[in-house]
Design a protein around this motif. Structure first.
Motif, mmCIF file in Angstrom:
data_model
loop_
_atom_site.group_PDB
_atom_site.id
_atom_site.type_symbol
_atom_site.label_atom_id
_atom_site.label_comp_id
_atom_site.label_asym_id
_atom_site.label_seq_id
_atom_site.Cartn_x
_atom_site.Cartn_y
_atom_site.Cartn_z
ATOM 1 N N ILE A 1 0.854 -1.188 0.000
ATOM 2 C CA ILE A 1 0.000 0.000 0.000
ATOM 3 C C ILE A 1 0.888 1.236 0.000
ATOM 4 N N GLY A 2 0.512 2.207 -0.822
ATOM 5 C CA GLY A 2 1.380 3.369 -0.893
ATOM 6 C C GLY A 2 0.736 4.588 -1.498
ATOM 7 N N MET A 3 1.568 5.586 -1.665
ATOM 8 C CA MET A 3 1.142 6.867 -2.211
ATOM 9 C C MET A 3 2.242 7.442 -3.095
ATOM 10 N N ARG A 4 1.817 8.300 -3.995
ATOM 11 C CA ARG A 4 2.758 9.024 -4.854
ATOM 12 C C ARG A 4 2.404 10.499 -4.794
ATOM 13 N N ILE A 5 3.383 11.324 -4.522
ATOM 14 C CA ILE A 5 3.191 12.775 -4.536
ATOM 15 C C ILE A 5 3.252 13.216 -5.997
ATOM 16 N N ASN A 6 2.139 13.687 -6.502
ATOM 17 C CA ASN A 6 2.084 14.130 -7.897
ATOM 18 C C ASN A 6 2.472 15.593 -8.048
ATOM 19 N N ARG A 7 2.154 16.401 -7.026
ATOM 20 C CA ARG A 7 2.490 17.833 -7.044
ATOM 21 C C ARG A 7 3.055 18.210 -5.674
ATOM 22 N N PHE A 8 4.350 18.456 -5.631
ATOM 23 C CA PHE A 8 4.998 18.794 -4.360
ATOM 24 C C PHE A 8 4.419 20.069 -3.739
ATOM 25 N N ARG A 9 3.990 21.003 -4.555
ATOM 26 C CA ARG A 9 3.468 22.271 -4.024
ATOM 27 C C ARG A 9 2.158 22.095 -3.258
ATOM 28 N N GLY A 10 1.441 21.030 -3.505
ATOM 29 C CA GLY A 10 0.175 20.791 -2.809
ATOM 30 C C GLY A 10 0.383 20.047 -1.506
ATOM 31 N N VAL A 11 1.336 20.485 -0.692
ATOM 32 C CA VAL A 11 1.716 19.781 0.535
ATOM 33 C C VAL A 11 0.520 19.558 1.463
ATOM 34 N N THR B 1 7.440 8.617 -4.130
ATOM 35 C CA THR B 1 6.652 7.401 -3.905
ATOM 36 C C THR B 1 7.075 6.678 -2.633
ATOM 37 N N TYR B 2 6.099 6.443 -1.763
ATOM 38 C CA TYR B 2 6.307 5.777 -0.477
ATOM 39 C C TYR B 2 5.314 4.630 -0.358
ATOM 40 N N TYR B 3 5.778 3.522 0.223
ATOM 41 C CA TYR B 3 4.837 2.429 0.399
ATOM 42 C C TYR B 3 5.235 1.549 1.575
ATOM 43 N N VAL B 4 4.295 0.677 1.927
ATOM 44 C CA VAL B 4 4.475 -0.238 3.041
ATOM 45 C C VAL B 4 4.159 -1.645 2.546
ATOM 46 N N TRP C 1 -2.503 3.848 -3.934
ATOM 47 C CA TRP C 1 -2.616 2.525 -4.535
ATOM 48 C C TRP C 1 -2.467 1.444 -3.482
ATOM 49 N N HIS C 2 -2.981 0.266 -3.783
ATOM 50 C CA HIS C 2 -2.684 -0.916 -2.978
ATOM 51 C C HIS C 2 -2.861 -2.157 -3.834
ATOM 52 N N GLU C 3 -2.142 -3.205 -3.452
ATOM 53 C CA GLU C 3 -2.248 -4.525 -4.067
ATOM 54 C C GLU C 3 -2.245 -5.530 -2.929
ATOM 55 N N THR C 4 -3.131 -6.510 -3.002
ATOM 56 C CA THR C 4 -3.214 -7.538 -1.967
ATOM 57 C C THR C 4 -2.981 -8.894 -2.620
#
Length: 169
Positions: free
Chosen positions: A23-33, A70-73, A117-120
């Motif tokens: 499971i993770g996330m991707r920052i698409n726009r750094f300015r939208g912190v 991109t960060y995920y677990v 996103w996530h994949e199981t």
């Protein structure tokens, strides 16, 4: 404190199927912190909540960074049923976090700023293998414990085919 390496070759001591959630996330726009930072901070909070309540079924996790965006677990679960139960539990933080995220998405507030996103995977017994050399328990091994590699087979093919013998009863 750092875990000490276990000398030699070990393998994960898995009994039964393995449930893995990526499971993770991707920052698409750094300015939208203000859009992506709450998402980034939500995962550690959920992991702490699960660590405090082992009956929920999370056996272990590894936090990873794929890129500055991109960060995920990788999460290891006792069963897919316990994973689903946590995801739907109204008293758990996941439920609240998803309610907020979905409300923002419906309003068009966060669209394009952060990707989720996530994949199981449910991996049947005998369909996975692992090997660790001079490593502390890690990943699947940290979640299920480790045994000397000989307990499941010296070769990868042997570890893939390994099935725990049923106790005579």
């Amino acid at each position: 404190m750092f875990a000490k390496p276990i000398p030699g070759h070990t393998t994960a001591d898995v009994r039964g199927d393995v449930v893995v959630l990526l499971i993770g996330m991707r920052i698409n726009r750094f300015r939208g912190v203000h859009h992506w930072l709450p998402v980034l901070l939500a995962m550690p909070r959920m992991l702490r909540e699960l660590d405090k309540d082992p009956e929920r079924g999370l056996l272990g996790h590894v936090l990873l960074t794929a890129s500055p965006r991109t960060y995920y677990v990788v999460q290891y679960w006792e069963s897919k049923e316990k994973l689903y139960a946590y995801a739907k539990a109204p008293d758990m933080f996941h439920h609240k976090a998803w309610s907020i995220i979905n409300r923002k998405l419906r309003a068009g507030e966060s669209r394009g700023h952060v990707g989720l996103w996530h994949e199981t995977y449910v991996v049947p017994e005998g369909s996975h293998e692992s090997i660790y050399f001079d490593m502390p328990a890690f990943g699947l091994g940290a979640s299920h414990g480790v045994v000397p590699v000989e307990a499941r087979g010296r070769r990868a093919a042997d570890r893939f085919a390994h099935r725990r013998r049923q106790a005579a009863g």
